[in-house]
Scaffold this motif. Structure first.
Motif, PDB file in Angstrom:
ATOM      1  N   ARG A  95      11.592   4.092  -8.853  1.00 14.67           N
ATOM      2  CA  ARG A  95      10.331   3.363  -8.720  1.00 14.67           C
ATOM      3  C   ARG A  95      10.574   1.917  -8.325  1.00 14.67           C
ATOM      4  O   ARG A  95       9.833   1.349  -7.513  1.00 14.67           O
ATOM      5  CB  ARG A  95       9.532   3.443 -10.024  1.00 14.67           C
ATOM      6  N   MET A  96      11.602   1.310  -8.894  1.00 17.26           N
ATOM      7  CA  MET A  96      11.904  -0.074  -8.536  1.00 17.26           C
ATOM      8  C   MET A  96      12.322  -0.191  -7.079  1.00 17.26           C
ATOM      9  O   MET A  96      11.929  -1.136  -6.384  1.00 17.26           O
ATOM     10  CB  MET A  96      12.983  -0.634  -9.468  1.00 17.26           C
ATOM     11  N   ALA A  97      13.115   0.766  -6.615  1.00 13.99           N
ATOM     12  CA  ALA A  97      13.534   0.752  -5.211  1.00 13.99           C
ATOM     13  C   ALA A  97      12.333   0.941  -4.288  1.00 13.99           C
ATOM     14  O   ALA A  97      12.230   0.287  -3.240  1.00 13.99           O
ATOM     15  CB  ALA A  97      14.577   1.843  -4.965  1.00 13.99           C
ATOM     16  N   GLU A  98      11.407   1.827  -4.662  1.00 16.19           N
ATOM     17  CA  GLU A  98      10.205   2.053  -3.858  1.00 16.19           C
ATOM     18  C   GLU A  98       9.330   0.800  -3.840  1.00 16.19           C
ATOM     19  O   GLU A  98       8.798   0.411  -2.788  1.00 16.19           O
ATOM     20  CB  GLU A  98       9.424   3.246  -4.397  1.00 16.19           C
ATOM     21  N   PHE A  99       9.163   0.177  -5.007  1.00 18.65           N
ATOM     22  CA  PHE A  99       8.384  -1.059  -5.084  1.00 18.65           C
ATOM     23  C   PHE A  99       8.992  -2.122  -4.172  1.00 18.65           C
ATOM     24  O   PHE A  99       8.282  -2.781  -3.399  1.00 18.65           O
ATOM     25  CB  PHE A  99       8.338  -1.567  -6.527  1.00 18.65           C
ATOM     26  N   LYS A 100      10.303  -2.273  -4.247  1.00 19.92           N
ATOM     27  CA  LYS A 100      10.987  -3.283  -3.454  1.00 19.92           C
ATOM     28  C   LYS A 100      10.809  -3.021  -1.954  1.00 19.92           C
ATOM     29  O   LYS A 100      10.639  -3.950  -1.155  1.00 19.92           O
ATOM     30  CB  LYS A 100      12.465  -3.308  -3.827  1.00 19.92           C
ATOM     31  N   ARG A 101      10.829  -1.749  -1.577  1.00 25.06           N
ATOM     32  CA  ARG A 101      10.636  -1.400  -0.163  1.00 25.06           C
ATOM     33  C   ARG A 101       9.226  -1.758   0.290  1.00 25.06           C
ATOM     34  O   ARG A 101       9.036  -2.325   1.377  1.00 25.06           O
ATOM     35  CB  ARG A 101      10.891   0.095   0.041  1.00 25.06           C
ATOM     36  N   ILE A 102       8.219  -1.467  -0.529  1.00 24.06           N
ATOM     37  CA  ILE A 102       6.826  -1.736  -0.156  1.00 24.06           C
ATOM     38  C   ILE A 102       6.576  -3.237  -0.019  1.00 24.06           C
ATOM     39  O   ILE A 102       6.000  -3.696   0.971  1.00 24.06           O
ATOM     40  CB  ILE A 102       5.864  -1.115  -1.187  1.00 24.06           C
ATOM     41  N   VAL A 103       7.016  -4.022  -1.006  1.00 27.28           N
ATOM     42  CA  VAL A 103       6.752  -5.459  -0.939  1.00 27.28           C
ATOM     43  C   VAL A 103       7.657  -6.134   0.084  1.00 27.28           C
ATOM     44  O   VAL A 103       7.419  -7.297   0.450  1.00 27.28           O
ATOM     45  CB  VAL A 103       6.896  -6.131  -2.325  1.00 27.28           C
ATOM     46  N   GLY A 104       8.652  -5.408   0.571  1.00 25.27           N
ATOM     47  CA  GLY A 104       9.475  -5.944   1.648  1.00 25.27           C
ATOM     48  C   GLY A 104       8.692  -6.151   2.926  1.00 25.27           C
ATOM     49  O   GLY A 104       9.156  -6.846   3.837  1.00 25.27           O
ATOM     50  N   ALA A 105       7.481  -5.559   2.994  1.00 27.43           N
ATOM     51  CA  ALA A 105       6.617  -5.743   4.163  1.00 27.43           C
ATOM     52  C   ALA A 105       5.856  -7.065   4.112  1.00 27.43           C
ATOM     53  O   ALA A 105       5.169  -7.410   5.077  1.00 27.43           O
ATOM     54  CB  ALA A 105       5.634  -4.578   4.273  1.00 27.43           C
ATOM     55  N   LEU A 106       5.933  -7.795   3.016  1.00 32.86           N
ATOM     56  CA  LEU A 106       5.280  -9.096   2.940  1.00 32.86           C
ATOM     57  C   LEU A 106       5.861 -10.024   4.001  1.00 32.86           C
ATOM     58  O   LEU A 106       7.081 -10.091   4.193  1.00 32.86           O
ATOM     59  CB  LEU A 106       5.457  -9.707   1.555  1.00 32.86           C
ATOM     60  N   LYS A 107       4.990 -10.750   4.676  1.00 36.11           N
ATOM     61  CA  LYS A 107       5.440 -11.658   5.727  1.00 36.11           C
ATOM     62  C   LYS A 107       6.098 -12.907   5.157  1.00 36.11           C
ATOM     63  O   LYS A 107       6.861 -13.588   5.837  1.00 36.11           O
ATOM     64  CB  LYS A 107       4.259 -12.050   6.611  1.00 36.11           C
ATOM     65  N   VAL A 108       5.782 -13.214   3.913  1.00 30.99           N
ATOM     66  CA  VAL A 108       6.382 -14.377   3.258  1.00 30.99           C
ATOM     67  C   VAL A 108       7.773 -13.987   2.766  1.00 30.99           C
ATOM     68  O   VAL A 108       7.928 -12.987   2.051  1.00 30.99           O
ATOM     69  CB  VAL A 108       5.512 -14.849   2.085  1.00 30.99           C
ATOM     70  N   THR A 109       8.762 -14.748   3.129  1.00 29.43           N
ATOM     71  CA  THR A 109      10.141 -14.372   2.801  1.00 29.43           C
ATOM     72  C   THR A 109      10.564 -14.810   1.405  1.00 29.43           C
ATOM     73  O   THR A 109      11.464 -14.209   0.819  1.00 29.43           O
ATOM     74  CB  THR A 109      11.114 -14.971   3.828  1.00 29.43           C
ATOM     75  N   GLN A 110       9.927 -15.858   0.877  1.00 28.18           N
ATOM     76  CA  GLN A 110      10.300 -16.335  -0.455  1.00 28.18           C
ATOM     77  C   GLN A 110       9.416 -15.658  -1.502  1.00 28.18           C
ATOM     78  O   GLN A 110       8.236 -15.989  -1.639  1.00 28.18           O
ATOM     79  CB  GLN A 110      10.157 -17.858  -0.542  1.00 28.18           C
ATOM     80  N   VAL A 111       9.982 -14.711  -2.238  1.00 23.37           N
ATOM     81  CA  VAL A 111       9.246 -13.953  -3.256  1.00 23.37           C
ATOM     82  C   VAL A 111      10.029 -14.010  -4.559  1.00 23.37           C
ATOM     83  O   VAL A 111      11.244 -13.752  -4.578  1.00 23.37           O
ATOM     84  CB  VAL A 111       9.043 -12.487  -2.826  1.00 23.37           C
ATOM     85  N   HIS A 112       9.346 -14.348  -5.632  1.00 25.46           N
ATOM     86  CA  HIS A 112       9.965 -14.429  -6.953  1.00 25.46           C
ATOM     87  C   HIS A 112       9.399 -13.324  -7.839  1.00 25.46           C
ATOM     88  O   HIS A 112       8.185 -13.076  -7.840  1.00 25.46           O
ATOM     89  CB  HIS A 112       9.691 -15.789  -7.590  1.00 25.46           C
ATOM     90  N   PHE A 113      10.280 -12.694  -8.607  1.00 26.44           N
ATOM     91  CA  PHE A 113       9.872 -11.581  -9.468  1.00 26.44           C
ATOM     92  C   PHE A 113      10.132 -11.909 -10.928  1.00 26.44           C
ATOM     93  O   PHE A 113      11.080 -12.613 -11.274  1.00 26.44           O
ATOM     94  CB  PHE A 113      10.648 -10.312  -9.094  1.00 26.44           C
ATOM     95  N   LEU A 114       9.256 -11.380 -11.797  1.00 20.79           N
ATOM     96  CA  LEU A 114       9.460 -11.401 -13.240  1.00 20.79           C
ATOM     97  C   LEU A 114       9.295  -9.980 -13.751  1.00 20.79           C
ATOM     98  O   LEU A 114       8.504  -9.208 -13.192  1.00 20.79           O
ATOM     99  CB  LEU A 114       8.418 -12.280 -13.946  1.00 20.79           C
ATOM    100  N   PRO A 115       9.983  -9.611 -14.821  1.00 25.47           N
ATOM    101  CA  PRO A 115       9.779  -8.282 -15.383  1.00 25.47           C
ATOM    102  C   PRO A 115       8.563  -8.230 -16.293  1.00 25.47           C
ATOM    103  O   PRO A 115       8.139  -9.252 -16.853  1.00 25.47           O
ATOM    104  CB  PRO A 115      11.065  -8.049 -16.186  1.00 25.47           C
ATOM    105  N   GLY A 116       7.994  -7.042 -16.433  1.00 27.69           N
ATOM    106  CA  GLY A 116       7.018  -6.748 -17.472  1.00 27.69           C
ATOM    107  C   GLY A 116       7.652  -5.774 -18.446  1.00 27.69           C
ATOM    108  O   GLY A 116       8.751  -5.255 -18.204  1.00 27.69           O
ATOM    109  N   GLU A 117       6.972  -5.511 -19.543  1.00 29.98           N
ATOM    110  CA  GLU A 117       7.559  -4.587 -20.521  1.00 29.98           C
ATOM    111  C   GLU A 117       7.731  -3.191 -19.939  1.00 29.98           C
ATOM    112  O   GLU A 117       8.647  -2.443 -20.335  1.00 29.98           O
ATOM    113  CB  GLU A 117       6.737  -4.564 -21.813  1.00 29.98           C
TER     114      GLU A 117
END
Length: 292
Positions: A95-117
């Motif tokens: 699921r994390m790999a799929e999420f990362k692939r989907i948000v990889g389509a964002l045009k903005v290159t600087q993206v910061h992530f935080l975890p949730g529970e």
């Protein structure tokens, strides 16, 4: 983008525009510039259930909505629950790999992530760190100091002594009038502890932040817009990208609000935040996650 364009963009997004009220003694500084960023939260990729029958497309639509903004943000932050919880470690990583692939389509290159529970509490952030890096960190952008706190990897909903010591050390390097933005998943204050809408040692973090007059906190977790003050510190929660939750304490159980097929995007959204560095203020625009 000037103020009139920004307000017009907010009106088209159908969201509320307001000033956080965070004004401090900071004076104009020619070394810093106004800017804006986008906060997204609680996409719960991998969720399947009646609260959102379109869960397999909602994140994709949100990415498209952000990409369609007339003025690209300078960066994007995801404040936790990137994925939906699962007891299967292999499925969690998938699921994390799929999420990362989907948000990889964002045009903005600087993206910061935080975890949730949902991302981190079952394995203390192990899989999350494999895909997204550290669970807590800080960075600076145009005169504003950003601090990402992890209050989810500890299954007891604590920040923990080690991270609090790190926070104290990080803050000690900032001047008294520093512009500080804290990003976290759970609220740092006791919003609804019975619903897990609190951080058990959150007050310790707030106490470390209170000596600084220019602090704002942006968080997720509660799947709705909410605003709260602890002293002069403003706390703003973000809507979810998957399903809305009821108002704090409004019912016995913390269950998702019913899906409305006539308004599939109801209660979902993301926010755009414009930072004004002199005087210190954050203007927030709420956007629907999808049209209609």
């Amino acid at each position: 983008m000037d103020r009139r364009d920004f307000l017009r963009l907010g009106a088209l997004g159908g969201g509320a525009v307001f000033l956080s009220g965070l004004y401090g003694p900071a004076q104009a500084d020619s070394s810093v510039d106004d800017f804006y960023f986008v906060q997204l939260s609680d996409s719960h990729w991998g969720y399947k259930g009646p609260a959102n029958p379109e869960a397999d497309s909602t994140l994709v639509q949100a990415v498209a909505a952000v990409n369609a903004l007339s003025q690209p943000p300078e960066f994007i932050v995801f404040t936790g629950d990137l994925t939906h919880t699962t007891d299967d470690p292999a499925e969690r990583r998938k699921r994390m790999a799929e999420f990362k692939r989907i948000v990889g389509a964002l045009k903005v290159t600087q993206v910061h992530f935080l975890p949730g529970e949902h991302d981190a509490s079952l394995d203390k952030g192990e899989a999350y760190q494999e895909h997204f890096g550290p669970t807590h960190y800080s960075f600076d952008h145009k005169g504003v100091h950003f601090i990402a706190l992890d209050n989810v990897s500890d299954p007891g909903a604590r920040i923990g002594e080690v991270q609090l010591a790190w926070l104290k050390q990080d803050l000690a390097q900032q001047p008294q009038n520093a512009r500080i933005v804290v990003l976290t998943h759970r609220p740092l204050f006791d919003l609804a502890p019975a619903w897990d809408w609190a951080t058990r040692d959150g007050q310790q973090a707030v106490d470390l932040l209170l000596p600084y007059p220019n602090v704002t906190v942006f968080y997720g977790h509660i799947h709705q817009e909410h605003h709260h003050m602890t002293g002069h510190i403003a706390h703003h929660s973000a809507k979810s990208l998957i399903f809305p939750l009821p108002a704090p304490g409004s019912q016995e159980r913390r269950t998702p609000l019913p899906w409305d097929p006539a308004a599939p995007g109801k209660g979902l959204g993301f926010r755009e935040i414009e930072a004004e560095t002199a005087p210190v203020a954050y203007q927030i625009t709420e956007f629907a996650a999808r049209k209609g």
